[in-house]
Design a protein around this motif. Structure first.
Motif, short mmCIF file in Angstrom:
data_model
loop_
_atom_site.label_atom_id
_atom_site.label_comp_id
_atom_site.label_asym_id
_atom_site.label_seq_id
_atom_site.Cartn_x
_atom_site.Cartn_y
_atom_site.Cartn_z
N ASP A 82 1.15 1.68 -15.01
CA ASP A 82 2.20 1.84 -14.29
C ASP A 82 3.26 1.64 -14.77
O ASP A 82 3.50 1.20 -15.90
CB ASP A 82 2.07 1.14 -12.90
N ILE A 83 4.50 1.92 -14.13
CA ILE A 83 5.77 2.12 -14.66
C ILE A 83 6.27 0.49 -14.75
O ILE A 83 7.13 -0.14 -15.56
CB ILE A 83 6.78 2.74 -13.65
N THR A 84 5.71 -0.33 -13.95
CA THR A 84 5.96 -1.71 -14.07
C THR A 84 5.69 -2.43 -15.50
O THR A 84 6.32 -3.21 -15.97
CB THR A 84 5.27 -2.58 -13.13
N PRO A 241 -9.96 -1.93 5.25
CA PRO A 241 -8.64 -2.49 5.07
C PRO A 241 -8.78 -3.79 4.06
O PRO A 241 -9.94 -4.13 4.07
CB PRO A 241 -8.78 -3.27 6.69
N ILE A 242 -7.68 -3.93 3.60
CA ILE A 242 -7.62 -4.84 2.44
C ILE A 242 -6.55 -6.03 2.62
O ILE A 242 -5.65 -5.82 3.20
CB ILE A 242 -7.15 -4.05 1.34
N ILE A 243 -7.08 -7.26 2.22
CA ILE A 243 -6.11 -8.27 2.16
C ILE A 243 -5.78 -8.77 0.68
O ILE A 243 -6.87 -8.81 -0.37
CB ILE A 243 -6.63 -9.53 2.73
N ALA A 244 -4.65 -8.62 0.09
CA ALA A 244 -4.40 -8.78 -1.06
C ALA A 244 -2.99 -9.67 -1.59
O ALA A 244 -2.22 -9.74 -0.68
CB ALA A 244 -4.42 -7.39 -1.87
N SER A 245 -3.03 -10.15 -2.90
CA SER A 245 -1.73 -10.68 -3.40
C SER A 245 -0.65 -9.64 -3.51
O SER A 245 -1.03 -8.40 -3.80
CB SER A 245 -2.04 -11.41 -4.56
N ARG A 246 0.70 -10.05 -3.22
CA ARG A 246 1.75 -9.32 -3.39
C ARG A 246 2.27 -9.14 -4.80
O ARG A 246 2.97 -9.83 -5.24
CB ARG A 246 2.79 -9.57 -2.40
N LEU A 247 1.53 -8.28 -5.47
CA LEU A 247 1.65 -8.20 -6.86
C LEU A 247 2.02 -6.70 -7.49
O LEU A 247 1.59 -5.90 -6.79
CB LEU A 247 0.40 -8.50 -7.90
N GLU A 251 1.08 -3.63 -5.22
CA GLU A 251 2.07 -2.66 -4.24
C GLU A 251 2.23 -1.19 -4.57
O GLU A 251 2.60 -0.38 -3.92
CB GLU A 251 3.35 -3.45 -4.48
N GLY A 252 1.85 -0.63 -5.87
CA GLY A 252 1.67 0.62 -6.14
C GLY A 252 0.58 1.53 -5.18
O GLY A 252 0.69 2.81 -5.01
N TYR A 253 -0.48 0.71 -4.74
CA TYR A 253 -1.32 1.44 -4.03
C TYR A 253 -1.62 0.83 -2.50
O TYR A 253 -2.09 1.69 -1.88
CB TYR A 253 -2.62 1.05 -4.77
N ARG A 310 -3.67 8.10 -2.78
CA ARG A 310 -3.06 6.94 -3.69
C ARG A 310 -3.09 6.91 -5.08
O ARG A 310 -2.69 6.08 -5.86
CB ARG A 310 -3.13 5.62 -2.98
N TYR A 311 -4.34 7.61 -5.50
CA TYR A 311 -4.72 7.46 -6.90
C TYR A 311 -4.93 8.79 -7.44
O TYR A 311 -5.32 9.85 -6.63
CB TYR A 311 -5.79 6.45 -6.91
N ILE A 312 -4.90 8.98 -8.82
CA ILE A 312 -5.30 10.29 -9.35
C ILE A 312 -6.98 10.43 -9.90
O ILE A 312 -7.48 9.28 -10.17
CB ILE A 312 -4.63 10.59 -10.62
#
Length: 334
Positions: A82-84, A241-247, A251-253, A310-312
């Motif tokens: 990813d770009i990050t 549904p997903i619960i995840a960290s804000r990383l 956040e790209g997905y 959201r993904y390739i």
């Protein structure tokens, strides 16, 4: 690797067009054979490409920063997901952006379609899971950066806030293997949380893994840090549904309150509240409600059905990778 180094140094006529490094486990242990490979490849005129799955190895702090800086500057080209990550390579290691290609990651495996009700029931039967439970799944190889300890603390807080009073059968399912001392810590925590936690702490064969994702109602990714997560990409394919960290890598997905609920990394209180709210919403939806408390879960589930956009695909990933190979080889022959 030593054989390849020998063949390159010997000027073998059948040398490869390009060398692609994916993982560097020896480098993580201070064994610098990779640098001998780079030297031999340069001598033979063979370009070397490296895929940066993680800018620095997990849970390594900064003690490998210098050695990875040498690697990143020593290869001919880098791929990241990813770009990050690309900007980190540029800013932290002075890698020119023209030397970096961004190619997305794909899921480790995927179902043919979002799981149907009968498939969910069948998966629970095969795994001996309660049919009517509201299940939160964490799956993977245990490591500190993946935040299982934070998840267990969050679950404890959710229970203290009355989770069992509003959700008939909540269950936290932790599935996967890891270091023995880490597993012992998880087992002890699970025992203190009574029958609301099940820990399947073992190597789970690839053929079994889809059953866990199919059986779950909610997927949890409480990571402290990550550059790329094949586990998240895999979870996306199950439309849960997903619960995840804000990383940044997540956040790209994931869109907060879109297909997921995002919380601050390492924040057990936020994570516990997210678990409580989403399981409460799931319980309402599970008895046929479509409004009120059920809305949150139903909206996330509806958005998750569009995760495939959201993904390739791996086919596209393959095509993009071959294009990078071709550019690297052409550049080396000028």
């Amino acid at each position: 690797m030593q054989r390849l180094i020998g063949e390159l140094n010997a000027g073998d006529q059948a040398k490869p067009d390009i060398i692609h490094l994916q993982q560097t486990p020896l480098l993580n242990r201070g064994i610098c054979l990779d640098f001998k490979l780079l030297e031999a490849a340069k001598k033979a005129g063979v370009p070397v490409l490296h895929t940066v799955h993680n800018v620095l190895p997990h849970d390594s702090g900064d003690h490998l920063r210098n050695i990875y800086g040498q690697l990143y500057n020593g290869v001919d080209h880098l791929i990241c997901h990813d770009i990050t990550a690309a900007h980190r390579l540029n800013e932290e290691f002075s890698i020119p952006l023209k030397k970096i290609s961004v190619i997305g990651h794909g899921p480790l495996f995927a179902p043919a379609h979002a799981p149907k009700e009968w498939e969910i029931h069948n998966a629970r039967r095969l795994l001996n899971l309660p049919e009517n439970a509201s299940i939160v799944l964490w799956q993977g190889i245990h490591a500190p950066y993946k935040g299982v300890d934070v998840l267990l603390e969050a679950w404890k807080l959710a229970l203290a806030q009355g989770l069992q009073d509003v959700v008939p059968s909540p269950l936290l399912l932790i599935a996967g293997s890891g270091p023995k001392d880490f597993e012992a810590t998880i087992r002890l925590a699970a025992q203190h949380l009574g029958g609301t936690v099940r820990a399947d702490l073992r190597y789970i064969e690839t053929r079994e893994l889809p059953l866990y994702y199919t059986a779950a109602d909610i997927l949890a990714y409480p990571y402290r840090a990550i550059t790329t997560s094949g586990a998240l990409l895999t979870g996306l394919t199950y439309a849960k549904p997903i619960i995840a960290s804000r990383l940044p890598a997540f956040e790209g997905y994931l869109d907060d309150r879109g297909n997921a609920i995002l919380v601050e990394p390492g924040n057990a209180e936020q994570l516990g509240m997210a678990i409580l709210c989403l399981l409460k919403s799931h319980a309402a939806a599970n008895i046929g409600n479509v409004g009120g408390e059920a809305v949150c879960y139903l909206q996330l589930k509806s958005a998750a059905l569009k995760n495939t956009s959201r993904y390739i695909s791996w086919g596209q990933i393959g095509n993009d990778t071959v294009a990078v190979y071709q550019r690297c080889v052409a550049s080396s022959r000028r």
